[in-house]
Structure formats: C-alpha cells, structure tokens
Design a protein around this motif. Structure first.
Motif, PDB file in Angstrom:
ATOM      1  N   SER A 133      -1.355  -1.129  -0.935  1.00  0.00           N
ATOM      2  CA  SER A 133      -0.834   0.232  -1.010  1.00  0.00           C
ATOM      3  C   SER A 133       0.552   0.263  -1.648  1.00  0.00           C
ATOM      4  O   SER A 133       0.862   1.135  -2.469  1.00  0.00           O
ATOM      5  N   TYR A 134       1.374  -0.702  -1.298  1.00  0.00           N
ATOM      6  CA  TYR A 134       2.734  -0.783  -1.834  1.00  0.00           C
ATOM      7  C   TYR A 134       2.699  -1.081  -3.331  1.00  0.00           C
ATOM      8  O   TYR A 134       3.507  -0.556  -4.105  1.00  0.00           O
ATOM      9  N   TYR A 135       1.757  -1.904  -3.731  1.00  0.00           N
ATOM     10  CA  TYR A 135       1.589  -2.242  -5.149  1.00  0.00           C
ATOM     11  C   TYR A 135       1.283  -0.980  -5.961  1.00  0.00           C
ATOM     12  O   TYR A 135       1.914  -0.724  -7.003  1.00  0.00           O
ATOM     13  N   TYR A 136       0.354  -0.173  -5.486  1.00  0.00           N
ATOM     14  CA  TYR A 136       0.007   1.051  -6.205  1.00  0.00           C
ATOM     15  C   TYR A 136       1.128   2.083  -6.128  1.00  0.00           C
ATOM     16  O   TYR A 136       1.307   2.875  -7.062  1.00  0.00           O
ATOM     17  N   PHE A 137       1.886   2.065  -5.054  1.00  0.00           N
ATOM     18  CA  PHE A 137       3.025   2.967  -4.935  1.00  0.00           C
ATOM     19  C   PHE A 137       4.069   2.643  -6.004  1.00  0.00           C
ATOM     20  O   PHE A 137       4.685   3.536  -6.588  1.00  0.00           O
ATOM     21  N   HIS A 138       4.253   1.356  -6.270  1.00  0.00           N
ATOM     22  CA  HIS A 138       5.186   0.952  -7.322  1.00  0.00           C
ATOM     23  C   HIS A 138       4.756   1.495  -8.685  1.00  0.00           C
ATOM     24  O   HIS A 138       5.599   1.738  -9.546  1.00  0.00           O
ATOM     25  N   LYS A 139       3.484   1.660  -8.891  1.00  0.00           N
ATOM     26  CA  LYS A 139       2.992   2.138 -10.177  1.00  0.00           C
ATOM     27  C   LYS A 139       3.358   3.597 -10.417  1.00  0.00           C
ATOM     28  O   LYS A 139       3.543   4.019 -11.568  1.00  0.00           O
ATOM     29  N   MET A 140       3.443   4.390  -9.340  1.00  0.00           N
ATOM     30  CA  MET A 140       3.700   5.814  -9.527  1.00  0.00           C
ATOM     31  C   MET A 140       5.131   6.228  -9.198  1.00  0.00           C
ATOM     32  O   MET A 140       5.594   7.267  -9.639  1.00  0.00           O
ATOM     33  N   ALA A 141       5.849   5.425  -8.402  1.00  0.00           N
ATOM     34  CA  ALA A 141       7.213   5.757  -8.015  1.00  0.00           C
ATOM     35  C   ALA A 141       8.197   5.208  -9.041  1.00  0.00           C
ATOM     36  O   ALA A 141       8.389   3.991  -9.133  1.00  0.00           O
TER      37      ALA A 141
ATOM     38  N   PRO B 120      10.944  -0.844  -8.801  1.00  0.00           N
ATOM     39  CA  PRO B 120      10.820  -1.743  -9.963  1.00  0.00           C
ATOM     40  C   PRO B 120       9.385  -1.833 -10.460  1.00  0.00           C
ATOM     41  O   PRO B 120       8.439  -1.506  -9.731  1.00  0.00           O
ATOM     42  N   GLU B 121       9.233  -2.279 -11.685  1.00  0.00           N
ATOM     43  CA  GLU B 121       7.893  -2.538 -12.221  1.00  0.00           C
ATOM     44  C   GLU B 121       7.190  -3.549 -11.329  1.00  0.00           C
ATOM     45  O   GLU B 121       7.775  -4.568 -10.944  1.00  0.00           O
ATOM     46  N   SER B 122       5.937  -3.281 -11.013  1.00  0.00           N
ATOM     47  CA  SER B 122       5.212  -4.143 -10.063  1.00  0.00           C
ATOM     48  C   SER B 122       4.663  -5.406 -10.701  1.00  0.00           C
ATOM     49  O   SER B 122       4.405  -6.401 -10.018  1.00  0.00           O
ATOM     50  N   GLY B 123       4.471  -5.377 -12.034  1.00  0.00           N
ATOM     51  CA  GLY B 123       3.821  -6.511 -12.687  1.00  0.00           C
ATOM     52  C   GLY B 123       2.354  -6.561 -12.309  1.00  0.00           C
ATOM     53  O   GLY B 123       1.758  -5.557 -11.909  1.00  0.00           O
ATOM     54  N   THR B 124       1.756  -7.729 -12.391  1.00  0.00           N
ATOM     55  CA  THR B 124       0.374  -7.879 -11.950  1.00  0.00           C
ATOM     56  C   THR B 124       0.332  -7.894 -10.431  1.00  0.00           C
ATOM     57  O   THR B 124       1.361  -8.107  -9.764  1.00  0.00           O
TER      58      THR B 124
END
Length: 315
Positions: free
Chosen positions: A130-138, A142-146
């Motif tokens: 969930s945190y990974y996908y949150f990084h994609k939209m917030a 920082p950029e989440s990378g892979t």
C-alpha cells in the motif's frame, strides 16, 4: 505550503517537508495533551483513515454529517503536521488527534496524561504494498523505484516515517506506560467491523444504541469511505496527489500482498520479520492469504494475557 521536494530529518527519521517542518515536529514532541484527547496512532497505510472515520462518527453517536462535510484532516489532524495548531485553536470539542510518530518521540508528552491512545497495526506485507502505491500518487513522497527497491528500503527502515518494526514494537512494548491504551488490527476491522466498533466504543466510553451502531457501521464501511470525498483525498489538488496514478483508497483487502510479492521476496521478508520481531511483547501470525489473518494470542494461551493487557484501558 508546497515544499514537495523537501525532506525534513528529525531524530534520525525522515518526513515529507510538504507537511512537516522542524517547528511542527518539535511542537508535537512537546504537545500538552488533555485527558479528554483521543490519539490515533499508526504507521502509514495501516488503517489510519479508517480509525479516524470510526472515532469521528462514533463521537457523533452514529450521525455521519460531520464525516461527510468536514475533511478528515480537520476532524482528526496530524499532531506533527504544520497546520495542527490552527485546527486545534478553532476547536472547542473533545479533540481527536492523529500521529505517525514513533513512541519514543511522544513518550514524554504522554507521560502522566490520561489521553486515550488507539494503536492500529496491519500486516506489514500489506503495508509495504500500500505504501509503495501511495508513493506513486503522492507528489510529496520520494520516487518509489521498483517494488523490489522500495521493499528493500522498507525493510531497512529508510523510508519516510522510519521503520515499521521499530514503530510497532515501540508502541506495543510500552503499552503499560500509557494510561489508556487500545490495540486494534486492520485485519480485525476488515473481518469483523461490528465487533471492532464495539471494542472502540467501550474503550472511548461512548456507548451506542443499536441504531447508532448500525449507522456507524454503514458510514465506516470501506465502500462508503471510498465514495466520501471528505475521506478519499480527492479534494487534494492533482499537483499534490495524482489519483490518475493510484487511488488513495485502493483496495483495502487483507492479504493482497500476494499479488505483488515474489516468493523470494516473501521468504526474505519472513526471515527479517522473525528476527526483528523476536523481542516484541506481542506475537503476530500473519497467515497465508487464503486463511484469516489472526493474532497468535487468540489461539495460544501463552500469549493470551499479553494481548489482553494491550486491549484494556491501562491503569
């Protein structure tokens, strides 16, 4: 306040500068709690919004008007975010507060207080996804990378807000030091929301009649919250949160990590989890996705007392 590219470091933990300043973080750690305060504590993406909604609607005896007309960040502001003092200055009611801060940063402020603390935890594998996908939209993160790169940072505790392991252990291991403490899991709320509402109601000393409980249950369902613009963060400008890339309230399912983790990543995570949580006073068992996640304390008599202590209002 923009500062989308700014990172604040406070006591070795990084925070997004869009919402945090050194002054706001210092304000939180020196906050004067009132005995009537309710503090919702979570690591990010662990059920924060859900518990904010529950406590809000419950405090209104099942009336959802406030939850449908006021953004949740005004109803239950984050203690460590820069706007919190202004929100609290405008409120005369019993205060609902939210924080992602670890226990060690709030221990002194909570010492001697009778404020009610609700700690919500979630399966860390689901948290990581969930945190990974949150990084994609917030845009303030920082950029989440892979996902592999992000998972490594998550396990190392170098993501914003620090280590999940330290956060959960810090709060649950120190439950005895908090006068009023309730421990709830995301999985419990997902599986038996009504029972969770009853526990929270009892803890807050906010009894609900059947009609009020039913109304609260309806307002606090994931589907209702996902449609509520006062909850789903659709009010936030696209330049700050881009809902085209991912929704703030994405799936809300338990065990969905299995659709993102590889088998190798899962095994690595399990090994690190076992090592890092060895000194935890609370033992979790996050079961396979086809099984119901549950706490070991519910089936292991050796851990029943520890879990029971965490569930009670502590004296």
């Amino acid at each position: 306040m923009a500062r989308l590219d700014v990172t604040e470091t406070f006591h070795g933990i990084t925070f997004p500068g869009h919402l945090h300043t050194q002054d706001s973080l210092h304000y939180a750690t020196h906050f004067k709690f009132q005995d009537t305060d309710t503090l919702i504590v979570t690591y990010p993406k662990s059920g924060t919004t859900w518990m904010q909604e529950i406590v809000t609607v419950m405090s209104c005896k099942g009336d959802a008007v406030r939850a449908q007309t006021q953004p949740n960040w005004n109803r239950a502001p984050w203690l460590e975010q820069y706007y919190c003092p202004d929100v609290l200055n405008a409120s005369q009611e019993n205060r609902i507060l939210t924080t992602h801060l670890p226990y060690n940063l709030l221990a002194a402020a909570l010492s001697g207080s009778k404020a009610k603390v609700i700690y919500v935890a979630r399966n860390p594998k689901d948290v990581a996804v969930s945190y990974y996908y949150f990084h994609k939209m917030a845009k303030f993160l920082p950029e989440s990378g892979t996902f592999s790169e992000f998972l490594s940072a998550f396990l190392e505790g170098t993501v914003h807000y620090g280590s999940w392991f330290d956060h959960v252990k810090g709060w649950t291991n120190n439950a005895r030091n908090i006068h009023n403490f309730l421990y709830v899991t995301y999985e419990e709320m997902s599986r038996t929301l009504r029972a969770s509402l009853e526990r929270v109601s009892e803890f807050l000393q906010c009894p609900l009649v059947e009609e009020e409980l039913t109304s609260t249950l309806k307002s606090c369902s994931f589907s209702s919250m996902k449609k509520n613009c006062m909850v789903n963060y659709s009010l936030i400008p696209q330049e700050i949160m881009d809902h085209r890339k991912s929704k703030f309230m994405r799936k809300g399912k338990i065990g969905d990590w299995v659709n993102t983790f590889s088998e190798e990543q899962s095994c690595t995570f399990d090994a690190i989890y076992t090592s890092r949580m060895a000194d935890s006073s609370l033992t979790f068992v996050w079961c396979n996705p086809e099984q119901e996640p549950m706490l070991k304390s519910r089936r292991d008599p050796d851990h029943h007392q520890a879990h029971h202590i965490l569930e009670q209002t502590l004296a």
